[in-house]
Design a protein around this motif. Structure first.
Motif, PDB file in Angstrom:
ATOM      1  N   ALA A 106       2.442  -0.693   6.253  1.00 54.39           N
ATOM      2  CA  ALA A 106       3.243   0.529   6.352  1.00 54.39           C
ATOM      3  C   ALA A 106       2.380   1.768   6.131  1.00 54.39           C
ATOM      4  CB  ALA A 106       4.385   0.488   5.344  1.00 54.39           C
ATOM      5  N   ASP A 107       2.978   2.915   6.366  1.00 57.51           N
ATOM      6  CA  ASP A 107       2.319   4.202   6.142  1.00 57.51           C
ATOM      7  C   ASP A 107       2.827   4.899   4.884  1.00 57.51           C
ATOM      8  OD1 ASP A 107       0.787   4.642   8.820  1.00 57.51           O
ATOM      9  OD2 ASP A 107       2.798   3.968   9.411  1.00 57.51           O
ATOM     10  N   ILE A 108       4.123   4.735   4.622  1.00 57.60           N
ATOM     11  CA  ILE A 108       4.770   5.491   3.550  1.00 57.60           C
ATOM     12  C   ILE A 108       5.694   4.569   2.772  1.00 57.60           C
ATOM     13  CG2 ILE A 108       6.356   7.409   3.040  1.00 57.60           C
ATOM     14  CD1 ILE A 108       5.485   8.642   5.756  1.00 57.60           C
ATOM     15  N   VAL A 113       7.149  -8.061  -0.170  1.00 50.14           N
ATOM     16  CA  VAL A 113       7.209  -6.598  -0.122  1.00 50.14           C
ATOM     17  C   VAL A 113       5.802  -6.012  -0.020  1.00 50.14           C
ATOM     18  CG1 VAL A 113       7.821  -4.516  -1.443  1.00 50.14           C
ATOM     19  CG2 VAL A 113       9.452  -6.394  -1.236  1.00 50.14           C
ATOM     20  N   TYR A 114       4.843  -6.604  -0.729  1.00 52.32           N
ATOM     21  CA  TYR A 114       3.457  -6.149  -0.601  1.00 52.32           C
ATOM     22  C   TYR A 114       2.966  -6.291   0.841  1.00 52.32           C
ATOM     23  CZ  TYR A 114       2.729  -5.834  -5.700  1.00 52.32           C
ATOM     24  OH  TYR A 114       2.787  -5.483  -7.023  1.00 52.32           O
ATOM     25  N   LYS A 115       3.361  -7.370   1.511  1.00 54.02           N
ATOM     26  CA  LYS A 115       2.990  -7.535   2.922  1.00 54.02           C
ATOM     27  C   LYS A 115       3.564  -6.404   3.772  1.00 54.02           C
ATOM     28  CE  LYS A 115       2.096 -12.401   3.963  1.00 54.02           C
ATOM     29  NZ  LYS A 115       2.406 -13.490   4.909  1.00 54.02           N
ATOM     30  N   LEU A 116       4.820  -6.063   3.476  1.00 54.53           N
ATOM     31  CA  LEU A 116       5.456  -4.966   4.205  1.00 54.53           C
ATOM     32  C   LEU A 116       4.707  -3.662   3.968  1.00 54.53           C
ATOM     33  CD1 LEU A 116       9.213  -5.733   3.399  1.00 54.53           C
ATOM     34  CD2 LEU A 116       8.045  -6.169   5.568  1.00 54.53           C
ATOM     35  N   GLU A 159      14.807 -11.612  10.457  1.00 56.44           N
ATOM     36  CA  GLU A 159      13.970 -11.070  11.537  1.00 56.44           C
ATOM     37  C   GLU A 159      12.609 -10.623  11.009  1.00 56.44           C
ATOM     38  OE1 GLU A 159      13.921  -6.959  14.137  1.00 56.44           O
ATOM     39  OE2 GLU A 159      15.879  -7.851  13.647  1.00 56.44           O
ATOM     40  N   TYR A 160      12.592  -9.955   9.863  1.00 56.13           N
ATOM     41  CA  TYR A 160      11.327  -9.438   9.338  1.00 56.13           C
ATOM     42  C   TYR A 160      10.477 -10.524   8.695  1.00 56.13           C
ATOM     43  CZ  TYR A 160      11.662  -4.538  10.486  1.00 56.13           C
ATOM     44  OH  TYR A 160      11.684  -3.356  11.181  1.00 56.13           O
ATOM     45  N   VAL A 163       8.452   1.924   4.178  1.00 55.01           N
ATOM     46  CA  VAL A 163       9.142   0.946   3.334  1.00 55.01           C
ATOM     47  C   VAL A 163       9.957   1.733   2.312  1.00 55.01           C
ATOM     48  CG1 VAL A 163       8.887  -0.893   1.624  1.00 55.01           C
ATOM     49  CG2 VAL A 163       7.406  -0.845   3.648  1.00 55.01           C
ATOM     50  N   GLU A 164      11.240   1.469   2.272  1.00 60.24           N
ATOM     51  CA  GLU A 164      12.159   2.212   1.416  1.00 60.24           C
ATOM     52  C   GLU A 164      12.678   1.324   0.290  1.00 60.24           C
ATOM     53  OE1 GLU A 164      16.607   4.196   1.600  1.00 60.24           O
ATOM     54  OE2 GLU A 164      15.525   3.879   3.478  1.00 60.24           O
TER      55      GLU A 164
END
Length: 412
Positions: free
Chosen positions: A93-95, A86-89, A380-381, A11-12
């Motif tokens: 995520a890993d990073i 964003v917390y869900k993402l 999409e996300y 996540v960037e």
């Protein structure tokens, strides 16, 4: 077989260049990059004209440099629903990669302490202008200021007595991105052993000082920076000009070992055995380095560069022509090794773009996907993470997210 970083999610939450270039590299290794922008988009989207490059709403070569191979989401992080998404993402995520300053991270609830408590597995990669301590810890830091200016690049690169150097934009950003990439991958390896995430920090100023290590150490022994090429300590590690006006550089730092062979190759064999000139120690002590440089300058002016290339190759003397950007663009070496990759723009035609310098055999030469407009993948996300079409429409209408509504674009 899993290739490279397939299955790894990043996540960037970034802006400009240094931090975004790190996920670009990870994306070329096969990771899934989930790029979260504000509703107004990353400010880097405005920078192309400042580099002398044109852009449109759909195509932006300047932006592609740090933003290939990403999925584009646009979320209002000041909205409770936005930050919850964003917390869900991040949970899956890993990073996380960011370069937001500490105050903004704390205010938004995406600082390391908050995220590591919520998601102990997460690796938090933070690109900064300056360090976490000291007087500049809360200051804005850009490539031009924190790296090139404060890091000594601007004042050390010109010839002695010249004006400060005009360093190409983002010169330090792309180097710092490599360091952050290495750091988060090290943390990823450690998490495989411990199950715990980590915090990785890189700052632009530190990167510049690291790169200037030889200058930092040698200055303490009296070496001058900026210096003149007519006064460098080792005449065999210096730039010279040929008869036809081409600048080149030779690099044989072991002056003592190669003195006889080099001088003979350059038509200065009469100097062999001269104990006043044949070691670095003696030409340093007697101040004769400028004299040797002048002898070499005069010798190199007697032949064309093409003629000297034969000599350099016959004697295996490390050398290179001092390339201009035009030389690089025409360099077969770049295309044979996928250093420069042809890429097509509907607006601008065929261009070439730099690839990242790390190669994994399992991945090979990576696929490159151009950047997309703001919010291109938001819908999409949202659907992928369990939201309904109704949720998407409402969140878009209420300014919680932004969904792209233009034509579909080719995914290359």
């Amino acid at each position: 077989m899993t290739k490279g970083l397939e299955g790894i999610k990043i996540v960037e939450l970034t802006s400009y260049v240094a931090a975004p270039a790190c996920p670009r590299i990870l994306g070329e290794m096969g990771a899934e990059i989930i790029r979260v922008e504000p509703l107004t988009g990353d400010e880097q989207r405005t920078q192309g004209p400042g580099y002398g490059m044109e852009k449109t709403e759909l195509e932006d070569p300047a932006y592609d440099l740090s933003s290939l191979n990403k999925n584009w989401l646009s979320v209002n992080l000041k909205s409770p629903e936005g930050i919850a998404f964003v917390y869900k993402l991040i949970e899956g995520a890993d990073i996380v990669i960011t370069n937001y300053r500490d105050k903004a991270l704390l205010k938004l609830g995406i600082d390391y302490d908050t995220l590591s408590k919520k998601f102990p597995h997460i690796i938090f990669g933070h690109m900064r202008g300056y360090g976490e301590r000291g007087p500049e810890k809360d200051s804005k830091g850009y490539d031009a200021t924190a790296y090139s200016s404060r890091g000594g690049i601007v004042m050390s690169f010109p010839q002695k007595g010249d004006d400060p150097a005009n360093v190409p934009a983002a010169f330090g950003d792309y180097n710092a991105a490599i360091a952050l990439t290495a750091g988060v991958l090290a943390a990823l390896v450690n998490r495989q052993r411990t199950g715990k995430g980590d915090k990785v920090v890189v700052n632009l100023y530190h990167m510049a000082v690291w790169a200037m290590g030889v200058a930092i150490i040698s200055r303490q022994s009296g070496a001058e920076y900026p210096r003149s090429r007519k006064e460098v300590p080792c005449p065999f590690n210096n730039s010279y000009k040929s008869k036809d006006g081409i600048w080149f550089l030779i690099c044989n730092g072991n002056y003592n070992k190669f003195f006889e062979e080099m001088m003979t190759a350059f038509g200065l064999g009469y100097l062999v055995g001269d104990k006043e000139l044949d070691t670095l120690e003696v030409i340093t002590a007697n101040g004769k380095a400028p004299y040797v440089i002048k002898l070499l300058e005069d010798a190199f002016l007697t032949r064309t560069f093409e003629e000297w290339e034969v000599v350099f190759r016959d004697h295996e003397i490390p050398y290179q022509k001092c390339h201009t950007i035009d030389d690089i663009l025409a360099d077969e070496e770049c295309y044979a090794n996928d250093i420069l990759r042809p890429i097509h723009y509907d607006t601008y035609g065929d261009r070439v773009i730099t690839t990242s310098p790390i190669r994994l055999k399992s991945v090979g030469d990576p696929v490159l996907r151009k950047s997309k407009p703001i919010g291109y993948h938001t819908r999409e996300y949202l659907l992928k993470y369990g939201f309904t079409e109704g949720d998407v429409e409402r969140m878009d209408a209420e300014g919680i997210v932004k969904c792209y509504k233009g034509p579909a674009l080719a995914d290359w």
